[in-house]
Design a protein around this motif. Structure first.
Motif, mmCIF file in Angstrom:
data_model
loop_
_atom_site.group_PDB
_atom_site.id
_atom_site.type_symbol
_atom_site.label_atom_id
_atom_site.label_comp_id
_atom_site.label_asym_id
_atom_site.label_seq_id
_atom_site.Cartn_x
_atom_site.Cartn_y
_atom_site.Cartn_z
ATOM 1 N N UNK A 141 0.828 -1.208 0.000
ATOM 2 C CA UNK A 141 0.000 0.000 0.000
ATOM 3 C C UNK A 141 0.858 1.251 0.000
ATOM 4 N N UNK A 142 0.364 2.273 -0.674
ATOM 5 C CA UNK A 142 1.046 3.571 -0.677
ATOM 6 C C UNK A 142 0.801 4.281 0.646
ATOM 7 N N UNK A 143 1.541 5.365 0.866
ATOM 8 C CA UNK A 143 1.377 6.139 2.097
ATOM 9 C C UNK A 143 -0.043 6.688 2.216
ATOM 10 N N UNK A 144 -0.581 7.168 1.102
ATOM 11 C CA UNK A 144 -1.955 7.681 1.109
ATOM 12 C C UNK A 144 -2.961 6.598 1.445
ATOM 13 N N UNK A 145 -2.725 5.404 0.920
ATOM 14 C CA UNK A 145 -3.631 4.293 1.185
ATOM 15 C C UNK A 145 -3.587 3.896 2.665
ATOM 16 N N UNK A 146 -2.376 3.883 3.230
ATOM 17 C CA UNK A 146 -2.241 3.538 4.645
ATOM 18 C C UNK A 146 -2.932 4.585 5.515
ATOM 19 N N UNK A 147 -2.768 5.853 5.163
ATOM 20 C CA UNK A 147 -3.415 6.930 5.919
ATOM 21 C C UNK A 147 -4.933 6.801 5.854
ATOM 22 N N UNK A 148 -5.467 6.520 4.675
ATOM 23 C CA UNK A 148 -6.907 6.331 4.529
ATOM 24 C C UNK A 148 -7.383 5.158 5.368
ATOM 25 N N UNK A 149 -6.646 4.053 5.335
ATOM 26 C CA UNK A 149 -7.025 2.874 6.109
ATOM 27 C C UNK A 149 -7.022 3.173 7.606
ATOM 28 N N UNK A 150 -6.014 3.916 8.066
ATOM 29 C CA UNK A 150 -5.932 4.260 9.490
ATOM 30 C C UNK A 150 -7.099 5.150 9.909
ATOM 31 N N UNK A 151 -7.421 6.134 9.101
ATOM 32 C CA UNK A 151 -8.538 7.025 9.420
ATOM 33 C C UNK A 151 -9.859 6.261 9.430
ATOM 34 N N UNK A 152 -10.020 5.360 8.466
ATOM 35 C CA UNK A 152 -11.253 4.569 8.388
ATOM 36 C C UNK A 152 -11.385 3.661 9.607
ATOM 37 N N UNK A 153 -10.286 3.010 9.996
ATOM 38 C CA UNK A 153 -10.304 2.146 11.170
ATOM 39 C C UNK A 153 -10.569 2.952 12.439
ATOM 40 N N UNK A 154 -9.937 4.122 12.548
ATOM 41 C CA UNK A 154 -10.095 4.942 13.752
ATOM 42 C C UNK A 154 -11.535 5.397 13.915
ATOM 43 N N UNK A 155 -12.153 5.859 12.831
ATOM 44 C CA UNK A 155 -13.544 6.303 12.910
ATOM 45 C C UNK A 155 -14.453 5.154 13.299
ATOM 46 N N UNK A 156 -14.238 3.992 12.693
ATOM 47 C CA UNK A 156 -15.090 2.851 12.994
ATOM 48 C C UNK A 156 -14.966 2.391 14.433
#
Length: 285
Positions: A196-211
């Motif tokens: 995963x790219x840095x942007x993809x990892x950041x998106x995944x982290x934000x999505x997990x955090x919100x959930x």
């Protein structure tokens, strides 16, 4: 532990091969699994050399006699050598937890609470020396002027009760199913982490955090929990599209169908829970 890498830097400078470091770190982590239990008693001579469930329970206790003890990850012998060892005492049953109760199921707040407390004390301290050294002092230390103006009542361990919020069975089931979805998604994302790219990892982290924050608020029985859940479900649509753009997912009709079905089932679950337990969805504190 988030800053633990700083203390390992000298090993890299001294030339320890990455493979050795990673192997030892992995073995250390794997060893930790079996020592986190209340169901294994003391193990005789083994207690003198290795971390065991008994002497590691001490590490997680909030009893004053057990504070800041038994730091070892595999070998307890180091604690014995450096004076930080404490045996688990039959006369002092271990009470797990921290001296300032978390009282929350929010995973972000669980990691930030201690730093928020230190920041507040540092901000209130009149001495610049106290503002600086508070970040390096032993557990529980507070500037004298701050402790006098903002006293913190210590919990009576004889009356200690675990943090628990009454929650209807339907709400518990909803939270469990959502958590399972996030657990499976998290495992899948970890398996793909290197690709995963840095942007993809950041998106995944934000999505997990919100959930996880939304699930935490739900478990705390907050009045706004269902509103945050609806916001989370709505945010899945742009997050899903971004995941496709960043190469996390392959977007096709099947993928969109699964997302829409998940969203509708979740909304139905929220409606069902609110219909059964709406009076219970009030702030716990």
């Amino acid at each position: 532990m988030s800053f633990g890498w700083i203390f390992y830097l000298p090993m890299a400078v001294l030339g320890v091969p990455p493979l050795v470091f990673l192997t030892v770190a992995a073995l250390n982590l794997l060893y930790q699994f079996w020592v986190h239990t209340r169901h294994i008693p003391k193990l005789g001579w083994f207690e003198w050399l290795f971390i065991t469930p008994s002497n590691h329970r001490v590490h997680h206790a909030q009893n004053p006699v057990y504070m800041d003890r038994n730091y070892g990850g595999v070998f307890i012998v180091w604690d014995r050598i450096f004076g930080t060892f404490q045996e688990e005492l039959d006369a002092e049953p271990v009470i797990f937890g921290v001296t300032v109760p978390l009282a929350s199921w929010n995973p972000l707040w669980a990691n930030l609470q201690v730093y928020a407390g230190l920041w507040n004390d540092a901000r209130r301290a009149s001495s610049w020396w106290d503002k600086l050294r508070i970040w390096f002092m032993p557990t529980g230390w507070r500037p004298a002027d701050v402790a006098a103006r903002y006293p913190q009542a210590k919990a009576d361990l004889s009356q200690f009760r675990k943090f628990e919020v009454p929650l209807a069975r339907a709400a518990q089931l909803y939270a469990l199913l959502q958590f399972i979805c996030y657990l499976l998604a998290g495992v899948w994302l970890l398996a793909r982490g290197d690709a995963l790219s840095t942007g993809a990892v950041l998106l995944a982290c934000l999505w997990m955090a919100l959930g996880l924050c939304s699930i935490g608020m739900w478990l705390e029985n907050r009045r706004q929990a269902w509103q945050l859940e609806c916001l989370r479900l709505a945010s899945n649509l742009p997050a899903f599209w971004l995941a496709g753009e960043l190469g996390i997912l392959t977007l096709n009709a099947t993928a969109w169908t699964w997302l829409i079905a998940y969203s509708l089932v979740s909304l139905l679950g929220i409606w069902w829970v609110r219909g059964l337990a709406a009076p219970a969805l009030t702030p716990p504190i």
